[in-house]
Design a protein around this motif. Structure first.
Motif, mmCIF file in Angstrom:
data_model
loop_
_atom_site.group_PDB
_atom_site.id
_atom_site.type_symbol
_atom_site.label_atom_id
_atom_site.label_comp_id
_atom_site.label_asym_id
_atom_site.label_seq_id
_atom_site.Cartn_x
_atom_site.Cartn_y
_atom_site.Cartn_z
ATOM 1 N N THR A 26 0.947 -1.241 -0.106
ATOM 2 C CA THR A 26 0.043 -0.007 0.104
ATOM 3 C C THR A 26 0.834 1.142 -0.058
ATOM 4 N N VAL A 27 2.056 1.184 0.752
ATOM 5 C CA VAL A 27 2.837 2.345 0.993
ATOM 6 C C VAL A 27 3.362 2.697 -0.148
ATOM 7 N N ILE A 28 3.963 1.687 -0.906
ATOM 8 C CA ILE A 28 4.995 1.615 -2.376
ATOM 9 C C ILE A 28 3.820 2.107 -3.197
ATOM 10 N N ASP A 29 2.777 1.588 -3.410
ATOM 11 C CA ASP A 29 1.777 1.975 -4.403
ATOM 12 C C ASP A 29 1.333 3.522 -4.086
ATOM 13 N N GLU A 30 1.410 3.818 -3.170
ATOM 14 C CA GLU A 30 0.944 5.553 -3.015
ATOM 15 C C GLU A 30 2.027 6.357 -3.312
ATOM 16 N N ILE A 31 3.204 5.751 -2.893
ATOM 17 C CA ILE A 31 4.480 6.491 -3.672
ATOM 18 C C ILE A 31 4.797 6.500 -4.934
ATOM 19 N N LEU A 32 4.500 5.520 -5.597
ATOM 20 C CA LEU A 32 4.543 5.474 -6.939
ATOM 21 C C LEU A 32 3.500 6.376 -7.603
ATOM 22 N N SER A 33 2.578 6.667 -7.012
ATOM 23 C CA SER A 33 1.363 7.328 -7.457
ATOM 24 C C SER A 33 1.598 8.713 -7.437
ATOM 25 N N GLY A 34 2.869 9.039 -6.762
ATOM 26 C CA GLY A 34 3.284 10.538 -6.508
ATOM 27 C C GLY A 34 2.806 11.302 -5.225
ATOM 28 N N ARG A 35 2.176 10.536 -4.528
ATOM 29 C CA ARG A 35 1.646 11.057 -3.148
ATOM 30 C C ARG A 35 2.720 11.383 -2.130
ATOM 31 N N ASP A 36 2.389 12.361 -1.360
ATOM 32 C CA ASP A 36 3.165 12.517 -0.199
ATOM 33 C C ASP A 36 2.623 11.419 0.989
ATOM 34 N N GLY A 37 3.506 11.270 1.789
ATOM 35 C CA GLY A 37 3.219 10.212 2.925
ATOM 36 C C GLY A 37 3.909 10.425 4.098
ATOM 37 N N SER A 38 3.256 10.045 5.261
ATOM 38 C CA SER A 38 3.691 9.703 6.436
ATOM 39 C C SER A 38 3.505 8.243 7.015
ATOM 40 N N VAL A 39 4.679 7.656 7.037
ATOM 41 C CA VAL A 39 4.529 6.173 7.179
ATOM 42 C C VAL A 39 5.133 5.856 8.740
ATOM 43 N N VAL A 40 4.269 5.235 9.600
ATOM 44 C CA VAL A 40 4.880 4.729 10.779
ATOM 45 C C VAL A 40 4.747 3.326 10.708
ATOM 46 N N MET A 41 6.226 2.470 10.839
ATOM 47 C CA MET A 41 6.035 1.065 10.656
ATOM 48 C C MET A 41 7.046 0.655 11.920
ATOM 49 N N PRO A 42 6.824 -0.602 12.584
ATOM 50 C CA PRO A 42 7.737 -0.847 13.439
ATOM 51 C C PRO A 42 8.933 -1.257 12.851
ATOM 52 N N THR A 43 9.884 -1.290 13.673
ATOM 53 C CA THR A 43 11.235 -1.695 13.495
ATOM 54 C C THR A 43 11.433 -3.032 12.843
ATOM 55 N N GLY A 44 11.769 -3.330 11.809
ATOM 56 C CA GLY A 44 11.872 -4.427 11.161
ATOM 57 C C GLY A 44 10.804 -4.759 10.214
ATOM 58 N N GLY A 45 9.918 -3.642 9.901
ATOM 59 C CA GLY A 45 8.754 -3.843 9.299
ATOM 60 C C GLY A 45 8.844 -3.313 7.742
ATOM 61 N N GLY A 46 10.113 -3.055 7.367
ATOM 62 C CA GLY A 46 10.390 -2.785 5.956
ATOM 63 C C GLY A 46 10.259 -1.398 5.357
ATOM 64 N N LYS A 47 10.212 -0.443 6.472
ATOM 65 C CA LYS A 47 10.144 0.925 6.160
ATOM 66 C C LYS A 47 11.323 1.269 4.889
ATOM 67 N N SER A 48 12.658 1.089 4.907
ATOM 68 C CA SER A 48 13.376 1.311 3.952
ATOM 69 C C SER A 48 13.142 0.869 2.726
ATOM 70 N N LEU A 49 12.576 -0.184 2.587
ATOM 71 C CA LEU A 49 12.199 -0.697 1.239
ATOM 72 C C LEU A 49 11.087 -0.078 0.458
#
Length: 188
Positions: A26-49
């Motif tokens: 969902t996050v990657i799809d939003e980013i690829l759509s050109g939207r701004d975002g604020s993402v909170v994911m747990p450590t080890g949840g794959g934020k960097s990817l």
């Protein structure tokens, strides 16, 4: 092929993963759509990817603002091992090394460039960005906007102006943000 299908292909090709972790698609799809975002994911949840993969699906450069030189180096080293065109620009480099990397950004040699927020203070750096095709700005450890931005790292407070100057999407990523901090991240 859809943008998310292309991302899934890169996920397997570059990172060797068969599928996304919970929340990543969902996050990657939003980013690829050109939207701004604020993402909170747990450590080890794959934020960097979530910002690395979209960078690999685009033609230009993704700037990654990171608070710690060691964190930048770890991420750059791991991506280089996977054959990703990545570099960092921070205070450990000489001016000539920084200039070489800025020239590489201009020529399209890098997809991801990790920088410290203090780079925004350097007029030469900001001027050089005008010749670079920037696709996105990602803020890693975005809670630093709130926790460090006021006193210890005031250059974090320049990120909003950078985003406006570049006119590109911005996504902020953190594992550590209460409701008040999340609101401050979005405002800044």
């Amino acid at each position: 092929m859809s943008a998310i299908d292309r991302a899934r292909e890169k996920l397997q090709e570059v990172f060797g993963f068969e599928d996304f972790l919970d929340g990543q698609e969902t996050v990657i799809d939003e980013i690829l759509s050109g939207r701004d975002g604020s993402v909170v994911m747990p450590t080890g949840g794959g934020k960097s990817l979530c910002y690395q993969l979209p960078a690999l699906c685009r033609e230009g450069v993704t700037l990654v603002v990171s608070p710690l030189i060691a964190l930048m180096k770890d991420q750059v080293d791991a991506l280089e091992e996977r054959g990703v065109a990545v570099t960092l620009i921070n205070s450990t480099l000489t001016w000539n090394e920084q200039k070489e990397r800025l020239d590489g950004m201009k020529s399209g040699a890098y997809r991801l460039v990790y920088i410290a927020p203090e780079r925004f203070r350097a007029s030469s750096f900001m001027s050089a960005l005008s010749d670079v095709k920037i696709e996105m700005v990602a803020i890693d450890e975005a809670h630093c906007l709130s926790q460090w931005g006021h006193d210890f790292r005031p250059d974090y407070l320049r990120i909003g102006a950078l985003r406006r100057a570049l006119g590109v999407p911005l996504a902020a990523f953190t594992a550590t943000a209460d409701a008040e901090t999340r609101q401050e991240i979005v405002e800044r």
